[in-house]
Design a protein around this motif. Structure first.
Motif, PDB file in Angstrom:
ATOM      1  N   TYR A 114     -38.246 -47.823  23.746  1.00  0.00           N
ATOM      2  CA  TYR A 114     -38.846 -46.658  24.762  1.00  0.00           C
ATOM      3  C   TYR A 114     -39.861 -46.575  24.459  1.00  0.00           C
ATOM      4  O   TYR A 114     -40.878 -46.309  23.962  1.00  0.00           O
ATOM      5  CB  TYR A 114     -37.467 -45.294  24.691  1.00  0.00           C
ATOM      6  N   ASN A 115     -40.781 -45.846  25.618  1.00  0.00           N
ATOM      7  CA  ASN A 115     -41.847 -46.366  26.156  1.00  0.00           C
ATOM      8  C   ASN A 115     -41.767 -44.161  26.760  1.00  0.00           C
ATOM      9  O   ASN A 115     -41.087 -44.183  27.775  1.00  0.00           O
ATOM     10  CB  ASN A 115     -43.025 -46.681  27.746  1.00  0.00           C
ATOM     11  N   LYS A 116     -42.619 -43.625  25.662  1.00  0.00           N
ATOM     12  CA  LYS A 116     -42.553 -42.789  25.147  1.00  0.00           C
ATOM     13  C   LYS A 116     -43.740 -42.200  27.300  1.00  0.00           C
ATOM     14  O   LYS A 116     -43.308 -40.481  27.486  1.00  0.00           O
ATOM     15  CB  LYS A 116     -43.445 -42.049  24.440  1.00  0.00           C
ATOM     16  N   ASP A 117     -44.478 -43.107  27.228  1.00  0.00           N
ATOM     17  CA  ASP A 117     -45.433 -42.015  27.977  1.00  0.00           C
ATOM     18  C   ASP A 117     -44.567 -41.852  29.566  1.00  0.00           C
ATOM     19  O   ASP A 117     -44.611 -41.126  30.785  1.00  0.00           O
ATOM     20  CB  ASP A 117     -46.326 -43.437  28.509  1.00  0.00           C
ATOM     21  N   LEU A 118     -43.730 -43.001  30.221  1.00  0.00           N
ATOM     22  CA  LEU A 118     -42.594 -43.133  31.025  1.00  0.00           C
ATOM     23  C   LEU A 118     -41.206 -42.067  30.716  1.00  0.00           C
ATOM     24  O   LEU A 118     -41.335 -41.638  32.777  1.00  0.00           O
ATOM     25  CB  LEU A 118     -41.948 -44.792  31.410  1.00  0.00           C
ATOM     26  N   PHE A 119     -41.073 -41.361  29.725  1.00  0.00           N
ATOM     27  CA  PHE A 119     -40.097 -40.236  29.515  1.00  0.00           C
ATOM     28  C   PHE A 119     -41.019 -39.571  30.016  1.00  0.00           C
ATOM     29  O   PHE A 119     -40.410 -38.389  31.073  1.00  0.00           O
ATOM     30  CB  PHE A 119     -39.563 -40.616  28.447  1.00  0.00           C
ATOM     31  N   ASP A 120     -41.945 -39.320  29.426  1.00  0.00           N
ATOM     32  CA  ASP A 120     -42.303 -37.954  29.413  1.00  0.00           C
ATOM     33  C   ASP A 120     -43.224 -38.258  31.144  1.00  0.00           C
ATOM     34  O   ASP A 120     -42.707 -36.575  32.110  1.00  0.00           O
ATOM     35  CB  ASP A 120     -43.532 -37.713  28.857  1.00  0.00           C
TER      36      ASP A 120
END
Length: 387
Positions: A114-120
């Protein structure tokens, strides 16, 4: 040796296979021949060793390549119980009378990246180990949205065969050579895949979702369910700038802690080899703890059921520093469907229904019936070719 379906770099071959082998057996030279196996056989140049995934083994069988290694396993005191399941179990099933046609070398492991930046940016909590399939789809819905004309997706829809493998579903009846598609079990599989395509924004203007680059390069897909070694390779090739982590692959509630099987990857010795003893020594050495530790720490998961080795999976790879590798390994692989020479053919037919699922051009019952008919005809044609 011909690596039939083994995607390793020249540097990996040198570090994991060639150099350790030269130190152990100076009189044996391992040459990697990256040529199509059909062409090599036709030219009378069949290699002594062929690396094969289970999905390609039927091709080797049709070419009458695999040699029964059971006598060599016995004479070299090779303990097959040291290998992980379900890899070695499937290899044993190939031999109906105790034959052993291959020795395991490496394993795959599925994980949810998973892409942490997109979730943030979206303010959505990250996926966690132990995530269920229903929780996964709920996250996909939350992370599929349009922002300023850019379409973001929560994840890419899985192929139907992927879900079938999670449930250990055979694709062919071994007694009748008929495909096992038009039934309630596969109906539930297609309905599950259909859920993804019904999410608003998943299909735009009739176009199917993009591929892996949407996750590793364009960063417009929040999660990516795929094999760990392959995905890390994609991330590295894209520059390694992705702010990612990973968790264990999602599991169904009725099969908690279980994900797709890893396939069976093995070293095969050809019947025509004039150096069967030496070839076996090579593949036995490549399956030894000495080599498996090198492999496991930097490239692929060990085939050995040895936690002292597994615990250091990818420990030498800078890209995985601080990542949840052990959490991703905690989920166990499903049992593999029994070996069948027409499994891959039917799998292709099943995965080919995606466009109809996405467009809604045909209902699920029609897709099942037509795919069953198409697969049965294809099997019949292959059977007739062998007569």
């Amino acid at each position: 040796m011909t690596p039939y379906f083994l995607n390793m770099t020249d540097e990996e071959y040198d570090r994991i296979m060639i150099k350790p082998l030269a130190a152990k057996y100076p009189h044996i030279t391992l040459k990697i021949v990256k040529e199509d196996i059909n062409k090599l056989v036709a030219a009378g140049q069949t290699p002594d060793i062929i690396y094969s995934a289970n999905s390609r083994f039927s091709v080797l069988q049709d070419l009458d390549i695999p040699s029964d290694l059971s006598a060599l396993v016995k004479s070299h005191n090779m303990d097959l119980s040291k290998f992980s399941s379900p890899n070695i179990d499937w290899i044993k099933e190939l031999g109906t009378k105790g034959e052993i046609y291959g020795i395991p070398f490496a394993l795959n492991q599925m994980a949810l990246f998973y892409n942490k930046d997109l979730f943030d940016k979206r303010g959505v909590p990250y996926p966690k180990d132990g995530i269920t399939w229903d929780e996964y789809i709920a996250l996909v819905k939350k992370m599929t949205y349009n922002d300023g004309g850019v379409q973001f997706r929560g994840s890419l829809p899985p192929n139907p065969e992927f879900i079938a493998r999670m449930k250990s579903m055979p694709l062919v009846d071994e007694k009748t050579n008929k495909s096992l598609i038009n039934n309630d079990a596969f109906k539930s599989v297609l309905e599950r895949v259909h859920e993804f395509y019904q999410i608003p924004g998943m299909v735009v203007d009739g176009k199917l979702p993009p591929g892996q680059d949407s996750f590793v390069k364009d960063q417009q897909t929040a999660m990516y369910l795929n094999w760990i070694p392959d995905t890390l390779g994609f991330i590295q090739k894209a520059g390694g700038q992705l702010n990612f982590d990973l968790v264990g692959a999602p599991a169904f509630q009725d099969k908690p802690g279980v994900t797709i099987d890893p396939g069976a990857q093995m070293m095969v010795v050809s019947k025509t080899s004039k150096h069967k003893e030496e070839a076996f020594e090579v593949i036995q050495f490549l399956a030894s703890p000495e080599v498996q530790m090198i492999l496991n720490r930097s490239s692929r998961l060990t085939v050995l059921a040895d936690e002292s080795i597994r615990k250091d999976f990818l420990a030498d790879l800078p890209l995985t520093k601080g990542k949840n590798i052990q959490g991703a390994l905690a989920i166990k692989p499903a049992k593999m469907a029994p070996p069948n020479p027409y499994h891959v053919l039917v799998a292709g037919k099943i995965n080919g229904v995606v466009s109809n699922l996405a467009s809604g051009a045909k209902d699920v019952n029609t897709i099942l019936r037509e795919t069953q008919e198409d697969a049965d005809k294809a099997i019949e044609q292959e059977v007739n070719k062998k007569k």
